[in-house]
Write a protein that holds these residues in place. Structure first.
Motif, PDB file in Angstrom:
ATOM      1  N   LEU A  19       0.832  -1.204   0.000  1.00 10.75           N
ATOM      2  CA  LEU A  19       0.000   0.000   0.000  1.00 10.75           C
ATOM      3  C   LEU A  19       0.865   1.252   0.000  1.00 10.75           C
ATOM      4  O   LEU A  19       0.564   2.233  -0.690  1.00 10.75           O
ATOM      5  N   ALA A  20       1.963   1.213   0.753  1.00  9.22           N
ATOM      6  CA  ALA A  20       2.885   2.355   0.776  1.00  9.22           C
ATOM      7  C   ALA A  20       3.538   2.561  -0.584  1.00  9.22           C
ATOM      8  O   ALA A  20       3.723   3.698  -1.029  1.00  9.22           O
ATOM      9  N   VAL A  21       3.878   1.462  -1.267  1.00 10.12           N
ATOM     10  CA  VAL A  21       4.460   1.562  -2.609  1.00 10.12           C
ATOM     11  C   VAL A  21       3.453   2.186  -3.573  1.00 10.12           C
ATOM     12  O   VAL A  21       3.802   3.065  -4.383  1.00 10.12           O
ATOM     13  N   ALA A  22       2.198   1.747  -3.494  1.00 11.73           N
ATOM     14  CA  ALA A  22       1.159   2.296  -4.361  1.00 11.73           C
ATOM     15  C   ALA A  22       0.944   3.782  -4.086  1.00 11.73           C
ATOM     16  O   ALA A  22       0.833   4.601  -5.014  1.00 11.73           O
ATOM     17  N   ASN A  23       0.898   4.148  -2.806  1.00 10.40           N
ATOM     18  CA  ASN A  23       0.719   5.561  -2.446  1.00 10.40           C
ATOM     19  C   ASN A  23       1.918   6.411  -2.866  1.00 10.40           C
ATOM     20  O   ASN A  23       1.761   7.559  -3.297  1.00 10.40           O
ATOM     21  N   LEU A  72      -4.769   0.241  -7.227  1.00  5.05           N
ATOM     22  CA  LEU A  72      -4.137  -0.681  -6.286  1.00  5.05           C
ATOM     23  C   LEU A  72      -4.379  -0.245  -4.842  1.00  5.05           C
ATOM     24  O   LEU A  72      -4.608  -1.079  -3.958  1.00  5.05           O
ATOM     25  N   SER A  73      -4.313   1.052  -4.607  1.00  7.74           N
ATOM     26  CA  SER A  73      -4.519   1.578  -3.268  1.00  7.74           C
ATOM     27  C   SER A  73      -5.901   1.207  -2.738  1.00  7.74           C
ATOM     28  O   SER A  73      -6.058   0.832  -1.565  1.00  7.74           O
ATOM     29  N   ILE A  74      -6.908   1.285  -3.590  1.00  4.40           N
ATOM     30  CA  ILE A  74      -8.262   0.909  -3.200  1.00  4.40           C
ATOM     31  C   ILE A  74      -8.335  -0.572  -2.855  1.00  4.40           C
ATOM     32  O   ILE A  74      -8.862  -0.966  -1.802  1.00  4.40           O
ATOM     33  N   LYS A  75      -7.773  -1.400  -3.713  1.00  5.53           N
ATOM     34  CA  LYS A  75      -7.875  -2.848  -3.525  1.00  5.53           C
ATOM     35  C   LYS A  75      -7.072  -3.327  -2.322  1.00  5.53           C
ATOM     36  O   LYS A  75      -7.491  -4.232  -1.594  1.00  5.53           O
ATOM     37  N   PHE A 131     -17.357   1.827 -11.377  1.00  6.85           N
ATOM     38  CA  PHE A 131     -17.936   0.642 -10.758  1.00  6.85           C
ATOM     39  C   PHE A 131     -16.862  -0.370 -10.359  1.00  6.85           C
ATOM     40  O   PHE A 131     -17.048  -1.130  -9.407  1.00  6.85           O
ATOM     41  N   ARG A 132     -15.738  -0.373 -11.079  1.00  2.11           N
ATOM     42  CA  ARG A 132     -14.613  -1.229 -10.695  1.00  2.11           C
ATOM     43  C   ARG A 132     -14.126  -0.876  -9.298  1.00  2.11           C
ATOM     44  O   ARG A 132     -13.893  -1.763  -8.463  1.00  2.11           O
ATOM     45  N   ASP A 133     -13.985   0.404  -9.027  1.00  3.17           N
ATOM     46  CA  ASP A 133     -13.498   0.853  -7.717  1.00  3.17           C
ATOM     47  C   ASP A 133     -14.604   0.838  -6.664  1.00  3.17           C
ATOM     48  O   ASP A 133     -14.345   0.550  -5.488  1.00  3.17           O
ATOM     49  N   PHE A 134     -15.820   1.130  -7.085  1.00  7.48           N
ATOM     50  CA  PHE A 134     -16.930   1.232  -6.130  1.00  7.48           C
ATOM     51  C   PHE A 134     -17.216  -0.115  -5.469  1.00  7.48           C
ATOM     52  O   PHE A 134     -17.575  -0.174  -4.290  1.00  7.48           O
ATOM     53  N   ALA A 135     -17.056  -1.209  -6.204  1.00  8.38           N
ATOM     54  CA  ALA A 135     -17.302  -2.531  -5.644  1.00  8.38           C
ATOM     55  C   ALA A 135     -16.369  -2.808  -4.464  1.00  8.38           C
ATOM     56  O   ALA A 135     -16.792  -3.364  -3.442  1.00  8.38           O
ATOM     57  N   PHE A 136     -15.104  -2.395  -4.583  1.00  8.94           N
ATOM     58  CA  PHE A 136     -14.155  -2.597  -3.493  1.00  8.94           C
ATOM     59  C   PHE A 136     -14.438  -1.651  -2.327  1.00  8.94           C
ATOM     60  O   PHE A 136     -14.221  -2.006  -1.169  1.00  8.94           O
ATOM     61  N   ILE A 137     -14.914  -0.452  -2.627  1.00  4.79           N
ATOM     62  CA  ILE A 137     -15.280   0.492  -1.573  1.00  4.79           C
ATOM     63  C   ILE A 137     -16.423  -0.072  -0.737  1.00  4.79           C
ATOM     64  O   ILE A 137     -16.409  -0.001   0.503  1.00  4.79           O
ATOM     65  N   VAL A 138     -17.424  -0.631  -1.399  1.00 12.96           N
ATOM     66  CA  VAL A 138     -18.560  -1.222  -0.684  1.00 12.96           C
ATOM     67  C   VAL A 138     -18.089  -2.383   0.188  1.00 12.96           C
ATOM     68  O   VAL A 138     -18.496  -2.505   1.354  1.00 12.96           O
ATOM     69  N   MET A 139     -17.209  -3.212  -0.352  1.00 13.09           N
ATOM     70  CA  MET A 139     -16.730  -4.371   0.402  1.00 13.09           C
ATOM     71  C   MET A 139     -15.938  -3.943   1.641  1.00 13.09           C
ATOM     72  O   MET A 139     -16.136  -4.491   2.737  1.00 13.09           O
TER      73      MET A 139
END
Length: 318
Positions: free
Chosen positions: A50-54, A94-97, A188-196
């Motif tokens: 996550l740090a690498v992605a950020n 990646l940060s979202i996932k 919607f690709r990102d929103f699905a992970f946000i909901v989860m």
């Protein structure tokens, strides 16, 4: 520079100054732990990625936006533009996932033995590398179109319709159908992970509330209660990250959806969206440094060098 330009330059400068060294420090802290202790927990591995992605998001977006705000022009050619925009979108996705994976893993850790999540306690660590690699592959595959439509210059210095203006780069789609379909698919690709991650965070909070009612009468010196407090702190840190991401994602994508409904977006609206799209990359490492015992321990190493080691490293980390 006018007032808007000053605020814009100052905002992105702050994000860059915080984001690059803090994310780099987290990467180095976990690398040092891996070399000295030869082992990282699954949560540590997720936080390191996550740090690498950020860090990548900060360099490709915040740093570039800062230079543009200070008046630098034509900082990239077409090839560099394609890479910068591509890696920003990949790192942001990646940060979202990874934040979603972190919240899911923390929910699994605190879940009782009777929960359906209990079966994942051994499966996630076992297949963690495969999960993370699949995230990288998915993000690369769903962002590859940016390599085709990104450019550094405009014809006749005129912004054509269906263009996302990063100021240092431009992403121009051929028609409205492609423009709207790509935009909605990314949302919607990102929103699905946000909901989860939101569901998992709510589950964690419910479990922590139930657990607090059970142990409120235990003595504070009890070992099990001490460990429980450490898990509670880690869980609250993860929930904090999820809440922050959800808020920033909400602002960012509300503007994103609005931009899909019009031909050209006002510069001020684009600035606000750009700021919120990378705000998490600077706030996240601050939360990690403040709450993760292993990362905090690296800050104390110079001061503790030569003194007896009395730090208990047996507690779980975020």
């Amino acid at each position: 520079m006018d007032t808007r330009a000053i605020f814009k330059a100052s905002g992105f400068l702050i994000l860059t100054v915080i984001g690059i060294p803090s994310n780099l420090f987290i990467c180095c802290a976990f690398l040092h732990t891996r070399l000295t202790e030869a082992k990282l927990t699954p949560a540590d591995v997720i936080l390191c990625h996550l740090a690498v992605a950020n860090l990548t998001s900060t360099i490709t977006r915040s740093f570039s936006q800062m230079l543009t705000a200070f008046g630098y022009r034509n900082i990239y050619d077409d090839f560099s533009c394609k890479l910068v925009v591509f890696f920003f979108r990949v790192s942001r996705s990646l940060s979202i996932k990874l934040t979603c994976l972190l919240s899911t893993y923390q929910a699994v850790l605190v879940a009782p033995a009777t929960s359906i999540l209990d079966s994942l306690k051994h499966r996630i660590p076992k297949y963690l590398q495969h999960i993370i690699v699949s995230f990288y592959a998915f993000c690369f595959a769903t962002s590859v179109h940016l390599l085709l439509y990104s450019s550094s210059n405009l014809i006749n210095n005129t912004i054509p319709p269906y263009t996302f203006n990063y100021e240092y780069c431009y992403v121009t789609y051929p028609d409205y159908t492609f423009f709207i379909s790509i935009g909605l698919s990314l949302f919607f690709r990102d929103f699905a992970f946000i909901v989860m991650m939101a569901v998992m965070s709510c589950y964690i909070l419910v479990l922590l509330y139930r657990h607090s009612k059970k142990v409120k009468n235990l003595r504070s010196s009890d070992h099990g209660n001490s460990r429980s407090r450490a898990e509670t702190k880690a869980s609250f840190a993860v929930v904090t990250l999820v809440i922050l991401y959800t808020v920033f994602f909400g602002v960012d994508n509300a503007i994103w959806l609005y931009s899909l409904t019009i031909v050209r977006v006002a510069p001020l609206i684009s600035d606000i969206r750009g700021f919120f799209s990378i705000l998490y990359t600077s706030v996240c490492p601050v939360v990690v440094i403040a709450t993760n015992p292993k990362v905090k321990a690296k800050l104390k190493l110079p001061r503790l060098r030569g003194l007896p080691h009395s730090v208990d490293t047996s507690l779980p980390t975020m």
